[in-house]
Design an enzyme around this catalytic site. Structure first.
Site, PDB file in Angstrom:
ATOM      1  N   SER A 141     -19.751  19.107  -2.886  1.00 56.00           N
ATOM      2  CA  SER A 141     -19.735  17.776  -2.261  1.00 56.00           C
ATOM      3  C   SER A 141     -18.289  17.307  -2.161  1.00 56.00           C
ATOM      4  CB  SER A 141     -20.511  16.777  -3.126  1.00 56.00           C
ATOM      5  OG  SER A 141     -20.301  15.460  -2.663  1.00 56.00           O
ATOM      6  N   TYR A 154     -22.864  13.345 -11.420  1.00 57.00           N
ATOM      7  CA  TYR A 154     -22.924  14.091 -10.149  1.00 57.00           C
ATOM      8  C   TYR A 154     -21.519  14.545  -9.741  1.00 57.00           C
ATOM      9  CZ  TYR A 154     -23.927  14.925  -5.148  1.00 57.00           C
ATOM     10  OH  TYR A 154     -24.050  15.477  -3.888  1.00 57.00           O
TER      11      TYR A 154
HETATM   12  P1  NAP Z   1     -32.477  16.638  -1.096  1.00 63.38           P
HETATM   13  O1  NAP Z   1     -32.901  16.194   0.264  1.00 63.38           O
HETATM   14  O2  NAP Z   1     -32.776  15.780  -2.251  1.00 63.38           O
HETATM   15  O3  NAP Z   1     -33.046  18.120  -1.322  1.00 63.38           O
HETATM   16  C1  NAP Z   1     -32.811  18.792  -2.516  1.00 63.38           C
HETATM   17  C2  NAP Z   1     -33.994  19.670  -2.838  1.00 63.38           C
HETATM   18  O4  NAP Z   1     -33.776  20.252  -4.148  1.00 63.38           O
HETATM   19  C3  NAP Z   1     -35.304  18.881  -2.917  1.00 63.38           C
HETATM   20  O5  NAP Z   1     -36.374  19.596  -2.377  1.00 63.38           O
HETATM   21  C4  NAP Z   1     -35.431  18.676  -4.413  1.00 63.38           C
HETATM   22  O6  NAP Z   1     -36.752  18.394  -4.880  1.00 63.38           O
HETATM   23  C5  NAP Z   1     -34.937  20.017  -4.931  1.00 63.38           C
HETATM   24  N1  NAP Z   1     -34.694  19.938  -6.366  1.00 63.38           N
HETATM   25  C6  NAP Z   1     -34.216  18.891  -7.080  1.00 63.38           C
HETATM   26  N2  NAP Z   1     -34.235  19.169  -8.391  1.00 63.38           N
HETATM   27  C7  NAP Z   1     -34.729  20.421  -8.518  1.00 63.38           C
HETATM   28  C8  NAP Z   1     -35.026  21.259  -9.616  1.00 63.38           C
HETATM   29  N3  NAP Z   1     -34.830  20.871 -10.885  1.00 63.38           N
HETATM   30  N4  NAP Z   1     -35.534  22.484  -9.383  1.00 63.38           N
HETATM   31  C9  NAP Z   1     -35.781  22.886  -8.115  1.00 63.38           C
HETATM   32  N5  NAP Z   1     -35.542  22.142  -7.030  1.00 63.38           N
HETATM   33  C10 NAP Z   1     -35.021  20.902  -7.219  1.00 63.38           C
HETATM   34  O7  NAP Z   1     -30.899  16.865  -1.126  1.00 63.38           O
HETATM   35  P2  NAP Z   1     -29.877  17.266   0.054  1.00 63.38           P
HETATM   36  O8  NAP Z   1     -29.264  16.046   0.578  1.00 63.38           O
HETATM   37  O9  NAP Z   1     -30.499  18.238   0.966  1.00 63.38           O
HETATM   38  O10 NAP Z   1     -28.767  18.000  -0.844  1.00 63.38           O
HETATM   39  C11 NAP Z   1     -28.649  19.410  -0.959  1.00 63.38           C
HETATM   40  C12 NAP Z   1     -27.336  19.706  -1.651  1.00 63.38           C
HETATM   41  O11 NAP Z   1     -26.260  19.140  -0.896  1.00 63.38           O
HETATM   42  C13 NAP Z   1     -27.247  19.088  -3.050  1.00 63.38           C
HETATM   43  O12 NAP Z   1     -26.579  19.957  -3.926  1.00 63.38           O
HETATM   44  C14 NAP Z   1     -26.417  17.854  -2.825  1.00 63.38           C
HETATM   45  O13 NAP Z   1     -25.720  17.464  -3.983  1.00 63.38           O
HETATM   46  C15 NAP Z   1     -25.468  18.329  -1.743  1.00 63.38           C
HETATM   47  N6  NAP Z   1     -24.880  17.229  -0.975  1.00 63.38           N
HETATM   48  C16 NAP Z   1     -25.651  16.380  -0.226  1.00 63.38           C
HETATM   49  C17 NAP Z   1     -25.038  15.347   0.476  1.00 63.38           C
HETATM   50  C18 NAP Z   1     -25.818  14.378   1.332  1.00 63.38           C
HETATM   51  O14 NAP Z   1     -25.216  13.438   1.868  1.00 63.38           O
HETATM   52  N7  NAP Z   1     -27.097  14.551   1.516  1.00 63.38           N
HETATM   53  C19 NAP Z   1     -23.648  15.173   0.413  1.00 63.38           C
HETATM   54  C20 NAP Z   1     -22.901  16.056  -0.371  1.00 63.38           C
HETATM   55  C21 NAP Z   1     -23.531  17.087  -1.071  1.00 63.38           C
HETATM   56  P3  NAP Z   1     -37.086  16.859  -5.294  1.00 63.38           P
HETATM   57  O15 NAP Z   1     -37.246  16.122  -4.012  1.00 63.38           O
HETATM   58  O16 NAP Z   1     -38.344  16.960  -6.079  1.00 63.38           O
HETATM   59  O17 NAP Z   1     -35.935  16.321  -6.101  1.00 63.38           O
END
Ligand code: NAP
Length: 257
Positions: A141, A154
């Site tokens: 991130s 985080y």
């Molecule tokens: P998201 O929509 O919350 O998707 C993450 C997925 O991982 C969800 O299906 C979630 O399930 C699953 N997950 C969470 N905890 C878990 C566990 N203990 N075991 C297995 N699966 C688990 O997040 P996203 O926005 O796509 O983010 C993906 C990555 O990009 C993350 O590492 C995040 O930090 C990074 N990121 C995102 C952004 C942004 O703006 N979106 C920015 C910078 C970095 P649940 O729904 O049950 O939690």
């Protein structure tokens, strides 16, 4: 269209929705065979139904538990015998400052965001060594490269992940395994929806901090396919001399820091 990842064996953690689902779709369209490791089985089933193929599997994996990660890698071993690409994508956010953060919540975020990429990489290593050109890609991130108020666990985990990328790149180069990281900026996924149901993007503070003073030069949220494109680059032969790097995919936010 030529499929440039034909028959590559890939694990995507957190692949059921958001950025992970975007990565799954992109790599699948490039011909990869994929295991989604997530706790959201219903969402994965929907995604797999649309992709309509037997080349995609779901392994229910709570990434905060070592034994479930071992089970995931065993599944890949039994199915494929080797692994080409591991994508450590899953992450959770908790949004607390030091003064309000409990150790329990801090540890939970660390377990998913930092311990799980370590454990997945560790247990997948023997399988990656069997690949002709193994790859590990971390989804970090922009919060991992700057100081930012709130979200101490985080942001700390993401900073650690970026340095884990460098360390593993150095350690694994002799095994022909390349390790890189993609650092997203503000991406429109369920993670960006706040507790009150609104998108971060729509809040006054976001407009004030990022839009009023042109701190987000491209003036829009990113989408999962914006991140998937960068991930694809690190999976492809086009990045065969690149390792230890973090590519910030953020519409230019970081150049205005
Ligand atoms: P998201 O929509 O919350 O998707 C993450 C997925 O991982 C969800 O299906 C979630 O399930 C699953 N997950 C969470 N905890 C878990 C566990 N203990 N075991 C297995 N699966 C688990 O997040 P996203 O926005 O796509 O983010 C993906 C990555 O990009 C993350 O590492 C995040 O930090 C990074 N990121 C995102 C952004 C942004 O703006 N979106 C920015 C910078 C970095 P649940 O729904 O049950 O939690």
């Amino acid at each position: 269209m030529e499929k440039r990842l034909l028959n590559k064996k890939v694990i995507v953690t957190g692949g059921s929705r958001g950025i992970g689902a975007g990565i799954v779709k992109r790599l699948f369209n490039e011909g990869a065979e994929i295991i989604i490791a997530d706790i959201k089985e219903d969402l994965a089933a929907k995604l797999m139904e649309n992709l309509d193929s037997e080349k995609i599997n779901f392994v229910h994996t709570d990434l905060s538990k070592e034994e479930e990660i071992i089970n995931l890698i065993d599944f890949a071993k039994n199915k494929w015998g080797a692994l080409d690409i591991l994508i450590n994508n899953a992450g959770i956010e908790d949004g607390f400052m030091l003064s309000d953060q409990s150790y329990e919540k801090y540890r939970k975020t660390m377990r998913v965001n930092l311990d799980a990429p370590f454990l997945c990489s560790k247990y997948a290593l023997p399988l990656l060594e069997k690949s002709q050109s193994g790859r590990i890609i971390m989804i970090s991130s922009i919060q991992g490269v700057r100081g930012y108020k709130g979200n101490i666990s985080y942001n700390t985990a993401k900073g650690g992940l970026i340095n884990m990328t460098r360390v593993l790149a150095v350690e694994l180069a002799e095994k022909n395994i390349l390790v890189n990281s993609v650092a997203p900026g503000f991406i429109n996924t369920p993670m960006s929806v706040m507790k009150d149901g609104n998108l971060e993007w729509d809040t006054d503070w976001f407009k004030d901090v990022y839009l009023k003073y042109e701190k987000l030069p491209m003036g829009r949220y990113g989408h999962p396919d914006d991140i998937a494109g960068a991930v694809y680059f690190f999976c492809s032969e086009d990045s065969k001399y690149v390792t230890g790097q973090t590519l910030l995919v953020d519409g230019g936010v970081s150049v205005t820091f």
